[in-house]
Write a protein that holds these residues in place. Structure first.
Motif, PDB file in Angstrom:
ATOM      1  N   ASP A  49     -30.958 -33.190  -1.074  1.00  0.00           N
ATOM      2  CA  ASP A  49     -32.042 -33.770  -1.868  1.00  0.00           C
ATOM      3  C   ASP A  49     -32.527 -32.797  -2.929  1.00  0.00           C
ATOM      4  O   ASP A  49     -32.795 -33.180  -4.068  1.00  0.00           O
ATOM      5  N   LYS A  50     -32.657 -31.526  -2.541  1.00  0.00           N
ATOM      6  CA  LYS A  50     -33.114 -30.515  -3.485  1.00  0.00           C
ATOM      7  C   LYS A  50     -32.155 -30.392  -4.664  1.00  0.00           C
ATOM      8  O   LYS A  50     -32.570 -30.346  -5.827  1.00  0.00           O
ATOM      9  N   VAL A  51     -30.864 -30.352  -4.359  1.00  0.00           N
ATOM     10  CA  VAL A  51     -29.850 -30.216  -5.412  1.00  0.00           C
ATOM     11  C   VAL A  51     -29.844 -31.449  -6.309  1.00  0.00           C
ATOM     12  O   VAL A  51     -29.796 -31.345  -7.540  1.00  0.00           O
ATOM     13  N   SER A  52     -29.927 -32.614  -5.693  1.00  0.00           N
ATOM     14  CA  SER A  52     -29.932 -33.861  -6.456  1.00  0.00           C
ATOM     15  C   SER A  52     -31.145 -33.949  -7.385  1.00  0.00           C
ATOM     16  O   SER A  52     -31.017 -34.310  -8.560  1.00  0.00           O
ATOM     17  N   ASN A  53     -32.317 -33.601  -6.862  1.00  0.00           N
ATOM     18  CA  ASN A  53     -33.532 -33.651  -7.679  1.00  0.00           C
ATOM     19  C   ASN A  53     -33.479 -32.640  -8.818  1.00  0.00           C
ATOM     20  O   ASN A  53     -33.880 -32.937  -9.944  1.00  0.00           O
ATOM     21  N   GLU A  54     -32.981 -31.447  -8.529  1.00  0.00           N
ATOM     22  CA  GLU A  54     -32.902 -30.427  -9.579  1.00  0.00           C
ATOM     23  C   GLU A  54     -31.879 -30.822 -10.643  1.00  0.00           C
ATOM     24  O   GLU A  54     -32.093 -30.597 -11.832  1.00  0.00           O
ATOM     25  N   ALA A  55     -30.775 -31.437 -10.226  1.00  0.00           N
ATOM     26  CA  ALA A  55     -29.771 -31.899 -11.181  1.00  0.00           C
ATOM     27  C   ALA A  55     -30.361 -32.976 -12.098  1.00  0.00           C
ATOM     28  O   ALA A  55     -30.137 -32.960 -13.314  1.00  0.00           O
ATOM     29  N   GLU A  56     -31.125 -33.886 -11.511  1.00  0.00           N
ATOM     30  CA  GLU A  56     -31.768 -34.936 -12.313  1.00  0.00           C
ATOM     31  C   GLU A  56     -32.777 -34.329 -13.290  1.00  0.00           C
ATOM     32  O   GLU A  56     -32.855 -34.736 -14.447  1.00  0.00           O
ATOM     33  N   ASN A  57     -33.510 -33.336 -12.824  1.00  0.00           N
ATOM     34  CA  ASN A  57     -34.489 -32.668 -13.675  1.00  0.00           C
ATOM     35  C   ASN A  57     -33.796 -31.957 -14.853  1.00  0.00           C
ATOM     36  O   ASN A  57     -34.227 -32.075 -16.001  1.00  0.00           O
ATOM     37  N   LYS A  90     -30.829 -32.565 -16.101  1.00  0.00           N
ATOM     38  CA  LYS A  90     -30.252 -33.592 -16.972  1.00  0.00           C
ATOM     39  C   LYS A  90     -31.333 -34.122 -17.912  1.00  0.00           C
ATOM     40  O   LYS A  90     -31.109 -34.291 -19.113  1.00  0.00           O
ATOM     41  N   GLY A  91     -32.515 -34.359 -17.343  1.00  0.00           N
ATOM     42  CA  GLY A  91     -33.633 -34.851 -18.150  1.00  0.00           C
ATOM     43  C   GLY A  91     -34.037 -33.863 -19.219  1.00  0.00           C
ATOM     44  O   GLY A  91     -34.301 -34.243 -20.366  1.00  0.00           O
ATOM     45  N   LYS A  92     -34.080 -32.586 -18.873  1.00  0.00           N
ATOM     46  CA  LYS A  92     -34.429 -31.559 -19.857  1.00  0.00           C
ATOM     47  C   LYS A  92     -33.406 -31.522 -20.981  1.00  0.00           C
ATOM     48  O   LYS A  92     -33.760 -31.418 -22.165  1.00  0.00           O
ATOM     49  N   ALA A  93     -32.125 -31.609 -20.610  1.00  0.00           N
ATOM     50  CA  ALA A  93     -31.066 -31.591 -21.616  1.00  0.00           C
ATOM     51  C   ALA A  93     -31.169 -32.805 -22.540  1.00  0.00           C
ATOM     52  O   ALA A  93     -31.024 -32.689 -23.768  1.00  0.00           O
ATOM     53  N   GLU A  94     -31.432 -33.963 -21.966  1.00  0.00           N
ATOM     54  CA  GLU A  94     -31.581 -35.174 -22.778  1.00  0.00           C
ATOM     55  C   GLU A  94     -32.785 -35.059 -23.713  1.00  0.00           C
ATOM     56  O   GLU A  94     -32.704 -35.454 -24.879  1.00  0.00           O
ATOM     57  N   GLU A  95     -33.879 -34.525 -23.187  1.00  0.00           N
ATOM     58  CA  GLU A  95     -35.080 -34.377 -24.013  1.00  0.00           C
ATOM     59  C   GLU A  95     -34.802 -33.458 -25.205  1.00  0.00           C
ATOM     60  O   GLU A  95     -35.140 -33.784 -26.352  1.00  0.00           O
ATOM     61  N   VAL A  96     -34.172 -32.331 -24.943  1.00  0.00           N
ATOM     62  CA  VAL A  96     -33.870 -31.381 -26.018  1.00  0.00           C
ATOM     63  C   VAL A  96     -32.894 -31.998 -27.015  1.00  0.00           C
ATOM     64  O   VAL A  96     -33.091 -31.885 -28.233  1.00  0.00           O
ATOM     65  N   ALA A 107     -37.142 -39.775 -24.746  1.00  0.00           N
ATOM     66  CA  ALA A 107     -37.962 -40.485 -23.759  1.00  0.00           C
ATOM     67  C   ALA A 107     -37.219 -40.624 -22.431  1.00  0.00           C
ATOM     68  O   ALA A 107     -37.817 -40.472 -21.361  1.00  0.00           O
ATOM     69  N   GLU A 108     -35.917 -40.908 -22.492  1.00  0.00           N
ATOM     70  CA  GLU A 108     -35.130 -41.009 -21.261  1.00  0.00           C
ATOM     71  C   GLU A 108     -35.137 -39.678 -20.513  1.00  0.00           C
ATOM     72  O   GLU A 108     -35.221 -39.649 -19.284  1.00  0.00           O
ATOM     73  N   GLY A 109     -35.043 -38.600 -21.255  1.00  0.00           N
ATOM     74  CA  GLY A 109     -35.075 -37.280 -20.642  1.00  0.00           C
ATOM     75  C   GLY A 109     -36.391 -37.022 -19.948  1.00  0.00           C
ATOM     76  O   GLY A 109     -36.432 -36.502 -18.823  1.00  0.00           O
ATOM     77  N   LYS A 110     -37.465 -37.390 -20.592  1.00  0.00           N
ATOM     78  CA  LYS A 110     -38.785 -37.202 -19.988  1.00  0.00           C
ATOM     79  C   LYS A 110     -38.938 -38.072 -18.736  1.00  0.00           C
ATOM     80  O   LYS A 110     -39.532 -37.647 -17.749  1.00  0.00           O
TER      81      LYS A 110
END
Length: 68
Positions: free
Chosen positions: A5-13, A15-21, A33-36
């Protein structure tokens, strides 16, 4: 919280940061917005897992107290 769960949540986070940037760099508001949203989702899941862990710890402590 399990390691999976920790790895999955961090990966999603991340990914979101990369999309936001990427969205900011390309002026793509939708991608930003999708990244956020991905980051917020990961944060909510992490909070839920922490709450579940806390309840489990409290339950274990109560069982230990009863046994004494």
């Amino acid at each position: 919280m399990g390691i999976k769960d920790k790895v999955s949540n961090e990966a999603e986070n991340m990914k979101g940061k990369a999309e936001e940037v990427a969205g900011k760099m390309t002026d793509n508001e939708r991608l930003e917005a999708e990244g956020k949203m991905d980051q917020a989702s990961a944060k909510a899941k992490k909070a839920g897992e922490k709450a579940k862990d806390s309840m489990s710890d409290a339950k274990d402590a109560a069982k230990d107290a009863i046994r004494r």
